[in-house]
Design an enzyme around this catalytic site. Structure first.
Site, PDB file in Angstrom:
ATOM      1  NE  ARG A 162      -4.375  -1.414  -0.283  1.00 30.61           N
ATOM      2  CZ  ARG A 162      -3.774  -0.771   0.715  1.00 30.61           C
ATOM      3  NH1 ARG A 162      -2.935  -1.410   1.514  1.00 30.61           N
ATOM      4  NH2 ARG A 162      -4.004   0.509   0.907  1.00 30.61           N
TER       5      ARG A 162
ATOM      6  CG  ASN B  91       0.963  -4.746   5.551  1.00 30.19           C
ATOM      7  OD1 ASN B  91       0.776  -3.551   5.438  1.00 30.19           O
ATOM      8  ND2 ASN B  91       1.157  -5.552   4.520  1.00 30.19           N
TER       9      ASN B  91
ATOM     10  CG  ASP C 285      -3.583  -3.257   7.437  1.00 27.89           C
ATOM     11  OD1 ASP C 285      -3.534  -2.346   8.295  1.00 27.89           O
ATOM     12  OD2 ASP C 285      -2.808  -3.331   6.478  1.00 27.89           O
TER      13      ASP C 285
ATOM     14  CG  ASP D 106       1.886  -0.340   7.422  1.00 30.82           C
ATOM     15  OD1 ASP D 106       1.420  -1.488   7.486  1.00 30.82           O
ATOM     16  OD2 ASP D 106       1.207   0.652   7.113  1.00 30.82           O
TER      17      ASP D 106
ATOM     18  CD  GLU E 228      -4.172   4.043   8.884  1.00 35.18           C
ATOM     19  OE1 GLU E 228      -5.112   3.533   8.271  1.00 35.18           O
ATOM     20  OE2 GLU E 228      -3.004   4.081   8.432  1.00 35.18           O
TER      21      GLU E 228
END
EC number: 3.6.1.15
Length: 177
Positions: free
Chosen positions: A23, A87, A103, A107, A123
């Site tokens: 991102r 994060n 990342d 989170d 994830e």
């Protein structure tokens, strides 16, 4: 690399452990830099996802990055209070192109009413296997979740109302110059 100054605009790039771009935030305004930390603000900032989708942030958000902590913090200033998105990520690296970090999926979200939620655990576990996160990295990230929760519970740094107010006020002053 020369540190950006107050009022400068920088790009922020988030990567995944495998080196792929995740991102990008364009035009984050720098509010303060020190040897180890950068404080900035996103306000109607263009965000580009890895798949090319684009969107614009809706409200002002104070962003905090540190060279010694494995997390970064976004304080989103809303009409009904401040919420946070944190994060779990590598300490940042700054070069001529952007402020960069990796990342690591996990989170922590803090809602305006103070409720805390650990997000994206599945994830994280999936990427840990797929991208071969080492045991040392796994340990570091889990320890830094504990540090982050301590900061949250004790109103430290970005989790202090005074901190958010000071940096938002400074942003408004710079924006109106």
């Amino acid at each position: 690399m020369k540190l950006p100054k107050e009022g400068d605009f920088i790009t922020i790039q988030s990567y995944k452990h495998d080196g792929s771009l995740h991102r990008t935030w364009r035009d984050t305004m720098v509010l303060k830099t020190t040897e180890n930390a950068i404080i900035g603000v996103n306000d109607h900032t263009l965000v580009t996802e890895s798949d090319g989708r684009r969107w614009v942030t809706r409200e002002p958000a104070i962003v905090y990055f540190h060279k010694k902590y494995w997390f970064n913090i976004i304080a989103m200033i809303r009409d009904n209070g401040t919420s946070y998105y944190c994060n779990m990520a590598s300490p940042y690296y700054l070069d001529e192109e952007a402020l960069k970090y990796i990342d690591y999926d996990l989170d922590v979200k803090i809602f305006t009413d103070g409720e805390k939620r650990l997000l994206d655990v599945e994830e994280y576990e999936r990427h840990k296997r797929k991208m071969n996160y080492s045991d040392d990295l796994d340990y570091i990230l889990k320890e830094h979740v504990k540090i982050l929760v301590d900061w949250i519970n004790n109103g430290r740094g970005p989790f202090s109302e005074a901190y958010v107010n000071i940096w938002y006020k400074r942003y408004v002053e710079l924006k109106n110059r």
